[in-house]
Design a protein around this motif. Structure first.
Motif, short mmCIF file in Angstrom:
data_model
loop_
_atom_site.label_atom_id
_atom_site.label_comp_id
_atom_site.label_asym_id
_atom_site.label_seq_id
_atom_site.Cartn_x
_atom_site.Cartn_y
_atom_site.Cartn_z
N GLU A 146 0.84 -1.21 0.00
CA GLU A 146 0.00 0.00 0.00
C GLU A 146 0.87 1.25 0.00
N ILE A 147 1.90 1.28 0.83
CA ILE A 147 2.77 2.46 0.90
C ILE A 147 3.45 2.69 -0.44
N ILE A 148 3.99 1.64 -1.03
CA ILE A 148 4.71 1.79 -2.29
C ILE A 148 3.75 2.21 -3.40
N GLU A 149 2.57 1.61 -3.45
CA GLU A 149 1.60 1.99 -4.49
C GLU A 149 1.13 3.43 -4.30
N GLN A 150 1.00 3.89 -3.05
CA GLN A 150 0.59 5.27 -2.83
C GLN A 150 1.73 6.25 -3.12
N HIS A 151 2.94 5.73 -3.29
CA HIS A 151 4.06 6.53 -3.78
C HIS A 151 4.19 6.39 -5.31
N GLU A 152 3.20 5.75 -5.93
CA GLU A 152 3.17 5.48 -7.38
C GLU A 152 4.34 4.60 -7.82
N GLY A 153 4.71 3.68 -6.93
CA GLY A 153 5.78 2.74 -7.24
C GLY A 153 5.22 1.33 -7.31
N ARG A 154 6.12 0.38 -7.31
CA ARG A 154 5.68 -1.02 -7.32
C ARG A 154 6.65 -1.87 -6.50
N ILE A 155 6.11 -3.00 -6.01
CA ILE A 155 6.88 -3.94 -5.19
C ILE A 155 6.54 -5.34 -5.65
N TRP A 156 7.55 -6.20 -5.72
CA TRP A 156 7.32 -7.59 -6.10
C TRP A 156 8.44 -8.45 -5.53
N ALA A 157 8.26 -9.75 -5.60
CA ALA A 157 9.24 -10.68 -5.02
C ALA A 157 9.57 -11.79 -6.00
N LYS A 158 10.76 -12.33 -5.83
CA LYS A 158 11.21 -13.53 -6.55
C LYS A 158 11.87 -14.45 -5.53
#
Length: 172
Positions: A146-158
């Motif tokens: 939520e924090i990253i998306e509200q910064h207009e960013g993205r988060i993911w994992a591998k």
């Protein structure tokens, strides 16, 4: 309780942000310094990696340092919790080729099943590999997302079968 409150504020769009110019590497270094002793108690070490030849402006952006610090803290705390003893947790800061900056938190430990890489960011969700009594209620990664998306960013994992896991964060 604080996580539940944060998640509620984030989901309702009522989280207060203090967007200012900040240096991502400084935020990462601060969190690494805060958690270094906790990692050391588990025989883990930290490496904060960034290219010192890259201009400092490449790591400067407009973001809420406190909230991005919360994301880094959560990802590093998870890495500490789920790493194999004696391994290294790496936090790598990189400007991306698209002009965005980001960081990667990587560790070697129990890993995450490929089929669960998307669902771990859902609230109250945990990887089946982490439901071992290590703690947590499955809100930390949802808060990060939520924090990253509200910064207009993205988060993911591998994660790979050997237990090498990486969390990627990209910010404008």
């Amino acid at each position: 309780l604080n996580d539940l409150l944060d998640l509620s504020l984030l989901e309702s769009g009522k989280m207060n942000y203090n967007f200012q110019s900040g240096n991502l590497v400084e935020v990462i270094q601060q969190v690494a310094n805060e958690l270094r002793n906790v990692a050391s108690e588990r025989s883990l070490s930290f490496e904060v990696i960034y290219d010192p030849n890259v201009p400092v402006e490449s790591f400067v952006g407009v973001f809420d340092s406190s909230r991005i610090g919360q994301v880094v803290r959560n990802l590093v705390s998870n890495a500490i919790k789920f790493s194999d003893q004696g391994t290294v947790i790496r936090i790598t800061a990189n400007p991306s080729s698209s002009g965005k900056m980001g960081f990667i938190v990587s560790n070697r430990g129990i890993g995450i099943l490929e089929s669960e890489l998307d669902s771990i960011f859902d609230k109250f969700s945990q990887s089946s590999k982490t439901q071992t009594g290590a703690g947590g209620k499955g809100m930390g990664l949802a808060i990060c997302k939520e924090i990253i998306e509200q910064h207009e960013g993205r988060i993911w994992a591998k994660s790979d079968p050997s237990g090498q896991t990486e969390f990627f964060v990209e910010l404008p």
